[in-house]
Design a protein around this motif. Sequence first.
Motif: not given
Length: 439
Positions: A161, A172, A174, A227-228, A253-255
Motif C-alpha cells: 500500500l 491515510k 486504514i 482509504d483501504y 480494489e481498495k480491499m
Amino acid sequence: MKRIALAVAAAATLALGSIGTAHAQAKEQFFPILSYRVGPYGANGQSLFGGMIDYLQYVNMKGGVNGVMMTWEECETEYNNAKGVECYERLKGKAGANSAPVFPLSTGISYALIDKSAADKIPLAMVGYGRTDAVDGSVFPFAFTMVGTYQMQATAIVKYLKDQNNGSLAGKKIAYMYHDSAYGKEPIVALEAESRVNKFELVQIPVAHPGNEQGAQWLKVRQERPDYVIFWGWGVMNQTALKAAQKVGFPREKMIGSWWAGSEEDTVPAGDAAKGYMSATWNVAGKDVPLVADIEKVVYGAGKGNLSDKSKLGSILYNRGVSYGILAVEAIRKAQEKYGKGKTMSGEQIAWAMENLDLNDAKLKALGATGLLPPIKTSCEDHEGSGKIKLQQWDGTKWVVKTDWIDGNRQLVHPLFKASAAQFAKDKGITPRDCKKAM
C-alpha cells in the motif's frame, strides 16, 4: 451435528483405502490429520485437506520416501479448539514415537497444542498461521510457523500500500476488519507498530465468529471512510464481507484480504461483488502447475483421489494443501538423510529436519512445484524460513497474480516476536536452547 461430523470423519477414513491405514507400522510414517470438512469452514477444509492427502497418496504411488509409505487418519475438529485437542490426543497414540508433523490448520487449535506437542516431541506445523513468536526455535523447538506468519504478511501488505501511494501512508486511514479470534488478533501488534512508523490511522473492526452478520461493521466502514480495508476473514465471513462492501459502496480494489481470505471459495459465491478484490497469497492457483497436473493424472487417473468435487483441483486452497504435503514429505526425506534412508522417522528426528529445511528454487522446480510456495530455508533462529507474499486480484472468473514476492518488515516484526518468545519462556520456566549448538 456430532453424528454428522463422526459420519463424515468415518467416511473419509474409509475412503483412504489400504494406503491410508489407521496404524503406523514398519516402513510406514503416520500422519495424524486434524481436519474439518463440515461447519462454516468445511468448504475450505475440503480443498485444503484434499490437496494434502492427494499429495501423500501421490508420493505412495511413486514408491514412498525411499520405500517408506505415508499413512494417515483424519479426525473431524469442526474448527473447534476443544475438539482439536481431543483429536490430537486420540491420534497421537496411533502414531507412537513415529509421528509425522501435525497440521491443525487453525490458529486456535495450534495455540492449544503448543505445550502438548512439545511434551510429546511431535512437530506442530503452523504453515501460514499460528503463533508468530514460534518463529524463535530456541523457545519453540517443536513448533514451526513455516512459509509466513500473520505479522510478516500484514507488514508486507502495508509495504504494498505504501508503494501504491508514492512511498508514504502519512495521513491515510486504514481499517483492519478481522475474525475475532486468535487468527484475527495475531497481526494487530504489527499493524499498530506500522501505523506509528508510517503515520496512518488504524481503525480496528472485529467480526464475531462465524462472520455471517456484518451489518454494524460495514456501517462503521461507511462512517469512517477509510482509504483501504485490510481484511482478515475466514470461511463464510469472506463472501459475506464482499457482498456487504458492494452494498455500502466500498471499492473492492481498495480491499486486501489475508491469504485465508483469497480463495475461490470466497469469491465465486460472492458473484459480481468480488470483482476487483485483492488478497495476499503464497501459492498460485491452476492445474498448469506440473505437480498438480501429475497428481490429477496419477492419483485421479487411478480413481484414488480424495476430493469428491474434482472442480476444486487446482484451486488456491487445494494447491496450498499440496504444498503442506510437500513440506511434510521433504522434512521426512531430509530426516532420512541424517538418520537412515528407508527408515521410519521419529517426531524428534522430523523436527530436526524441519529446522534444517532448504527448499530452494531448484528443488521446487524438480518437484514440479514452482510457485506453489516460496523458497524456504529454516534454522533454529528462524522457523518461518520465508516471510514473503504475492498480491493477487480476482478478475471475475479467476485469480491473477499482480506482484512479485514482497518481503514483510523483518526489522519491525522480528524484535516483536523475539520479545514475545522471551516472555513465553519466562512465564513457562523454559531455558531457551543455544541455537549455535542446535546446528
